[in-house]
Write a protein that holds these residues in place. Structure first.
Motif, PDB file in Angstrom:
ATOM      1  N   ILE A   1     -65.460  16.774 -71.500  1.00 40.11           N
ATOM      2  CA  ILE A   1     -65.997  18.067 -71.923  1.00 40.11           C
ATOM      3  C   ILE A   1     -67.444  17.938 -72.399  1.00 40.11           C
ATOM      4  N   ILE A   2     -68.287  18.841 -71.922  1.00 39.36           N
ATOM      5  CA  ILE A   2     -69.653  18.910 -72.447  1.00 39.36           C
ATOM      6  C   ILE A   2     -69.676  19.924 -73.584  1.00 39.36           C
ATOM      7  N   HIS A   3     -69.053  21.056 -73.330  1.00 42.27           N
ATOM      8  CA  HIS A   3     -69.078  22.102 -74.345  1.00 42.27           C
ATOM      9  C   HIS A   3     -67.878  23.019 -74.138  1.00 42.27           C
ATOM     10  N   LEU A   4     -67.288  23.427 -75.230  1.00 46.47           N
ATOM     11  CA  LEU A   4     -66.191  24.400 -75.146  1.00 46.47           C
ATOM     12  C   LEU A   4     -66.663  25.648 -75.856  1.00 46.47           C
ATOM     13  N   GLU A   5     -66.700  26.767 -75.117  1.00 45.07           N
ATOM     14  CA  GLU A   5     -67.163  27.985 -75.787  1.00 45.07           C
ATOM     15  C   GLU A   5     -66.114  29.076 -75.718  1.00 45.07           C
ATOM     16  N   ARG A   6     -66.191  29.957 -76.693  1.00 43.99           N
ATOM     17  CA  ARG A   6     -65.303  31.124 -76.679  1.00 43.99           C
ATOM     18  C   ARG A   6     -65.872  32.122 -75.706  1.00 43.99           C
TER      19      ARG A   6
ATOM     20  N   VAL B   1     -61.303  30.697 -73.532  1.00 43.55           N
ATOM     21  CA  VAL B   1     -62.340  29.658 -73.619  1.00 43.55           C
ATOM     22  C   VAL B   1     -62.972  29.403 -72.250  1.00 43.55           C
ATOM     23  N   ARG B   2     -64.161  28.847 -72.292  1.00 44.15           N
ATOM     24  CA  ARG B   2     -64.788  28.307 -71.089  1.00 44.15           C
ATOM     25  C   ARG B   2     -65.106  26.844 -71.390  1.00 44.15           C
ATOM     26  N   ALA B   3     -64.538  25.948 -70.584  1.00 39.51           N
ATOM     27  CA  ALA B   3     -64.785  24.521 -70.777  1.00 39.51           C
ATOM     28  C   ALA B   3     -65.863  24.094 -69.786  1.00 39.51           C
ATOM     29  N   ILE B   4     -67.017  23.709 -70.309  1.00 40.84           N
ATOM     30  CA  ILE B   4     -68.101  23.217 -69.455  1.00 40.84           C
ATOM     31  C   ILE B   4     -67.882  21.716 -69.301  1.00 40.84           C
ATOM     32  N   LEU B   5     -67.693  21.282 -68.065  1.00 45.31           N
ATOM     33  CA  LEU B   5     -67.280  19.901 -67.830  1.00 45.31           C
ATOM     34  C   LEU B   5     -68.423  19.057 -67.268  1.00 45.31           C
ATOM     35  N   ASP B   6     -68.242  17.760 -67.418  1.00 47.81           N
ATOM     36  CA  ASP B   6     -69.250  16.804 -66.987  1.00 47.81           C
ATOM     37  C   ASP B   6     -69.407  16.785 -65.467  1.00 47.81           C
ATOM     38  N   ARG B   7     -68.289  16.623 -64.783  1.00 45.60           N
ATOM     39  CA  ARG B   7     -68.387  16.393 -63.334  1.00 45.60           C
ATOM     40  C   ARG B   7     -67.538  17.370 -62.523  1.00 45.60           C
ATOM     41  N   ALA B   8     -67.390  18.583 -63.039  1.00 44.59           N
ATOM     42  CA  ALA B   8     -66.592  19.575 -62.296  1.00 44.59           C
ATOM     43  C   ALA B   8     -67.034  20.969 -62.720  1.00 44.59           C
TER      44      ALA B   8
END
Ligand code: BTN
Length: 285
Positions: free
Chosen positions: A272-277, A227-234
């Motif tokens: 988390i903003i978005h979690l993608e495979r 996964v790739r976790a797109i985060l708010d402040r990191a």
């Protein structure tokens, strides 16, 4: 604000309210043919002191809200848009992040009960059939720290076809009708959803978080995947989703660049903003 239950609808509001008086959720239903957002309406009702278990239900939304400021596609005649007002008892207040998890679990179970199709969960709270998202949850806390009031907004794609969705959603969104080949009674599905959620809230209150966590983990499709976790402040975090932590966070095993060592990062749903495979990350087992 429209008085409760004064519009005719595709829903059997009287039956849902009867059930609501027994289970505690849906005892007062504000039904609207069209509304901006059931979450916005529930928020206004909560601020006016609406009791636990009040629900706003609509046939269509003009400004349906998704997570992170996105919109939720909400045409009339097909799908479910509902928001519940929850006043949590003292035992549940210290783990508010479990409310979205419980809501997603209840939604998946209700869909499975009514449609017969297996559902899984994409952490934290998307409901999937196969790889298609068929339902989403938006929880908003509108109370005070000492007295949290949670609006649980649930959207389920029921009877339309994904081809009717805006083009950017067609690859990822599914509908129950598309998966089962037949149309589904929205009233039955809302009744099942309220029942399952009431059961999980009761069980959580009586037995703690453990049974809820076990059921969530069993249904979670995210664990074991790259996964790739797109985060708010990191910066984004890329790795293998290894587990759901005891606090409901997602634990991601990240390989350290240029090293055979790895670290375990806890990702929290609020960040988390978005979690993608992703492809191209090997499992580290
Ligand atoms: C997500 O982005 O996955 C969450 C979508 C939540 C949509 C539902 S539809 C009913 C309720 N009212 C809203 O405005 N949003 C939620």
């Amino acid at each position: 604000m429209m008085p409760a239950s004064n519009q005719t609808s595709a829903y059997d509001i009287a039956a849902l309210e009867r059930q609501g008086r027994t289970i505690g959720l849906g005892r007062i239903i504000h039904y609207h043919d069209t509304i901006d957002s059931t979450n916005a309406a529930a928020l206004a009702l909560a601020q006016q002191g609406a009791p636990h278990g009040t629900m706003v239900l609509a046939d269509a939304q003009l400004a349906g809200r998704g997570r992170r400021g996105r919109t939720w596609y909400s045409p009339p005649g097909h799908h479910i848009y509902c928001s519940l007002i929850l006043h949590l008892d003292a035992g549940l207040r210290s783990f508010l992040t479990f409310v979205p998890l419980a809501s997603a679990l209840a939604t998946a179970e209700a869909i499975e009960e009514v449609s017969g199709v297996a559902c899984r969960l994409k952490w934290p709270n998307d409901v999937l059939i196969g790889e298609k998202k068929v339902a989403g949850i938006l929880c908003e806390n509108v109370g005070k720290p000492a007295d949290p009031v949670i609006i649980v907004g649930i959207g389920i794609n029921v009877n339309g076809r994904p081809q009717e969705f805006p083009i950017e959603l067609r690859k990822t969104a599914g509908t129950l009708m598309d998966e089962t080949g037949s149309s589904i009674d929205r009233s039955l599905l809302v009744a099942a959803l309220l029942n399952r959620l009431a059961t999980w809230l009761r069980q959580w209150s009586l037995q703690g978080r453990s049974p809820l966590l076990t059921a969530y983990r069993r249904r979670c499709a995210t664990v074991g995947r790259p996964v790739r976790a797109i985060l708010d402040r990191a910066d984004p975090i890329e790795g293998i989703a290894e587990a759901i932590g005891a606090d409901g966070s997602l634990q991601v095993r990240r390989r350290k660049p240029g090293s055979s060592r790895s670290d375990l990062i806890e990702v929290h749903s609020a960040d988390i903003i978005h979690l993608e495979r992703v492809t191209g990350i090997e499992s580290m087992e």
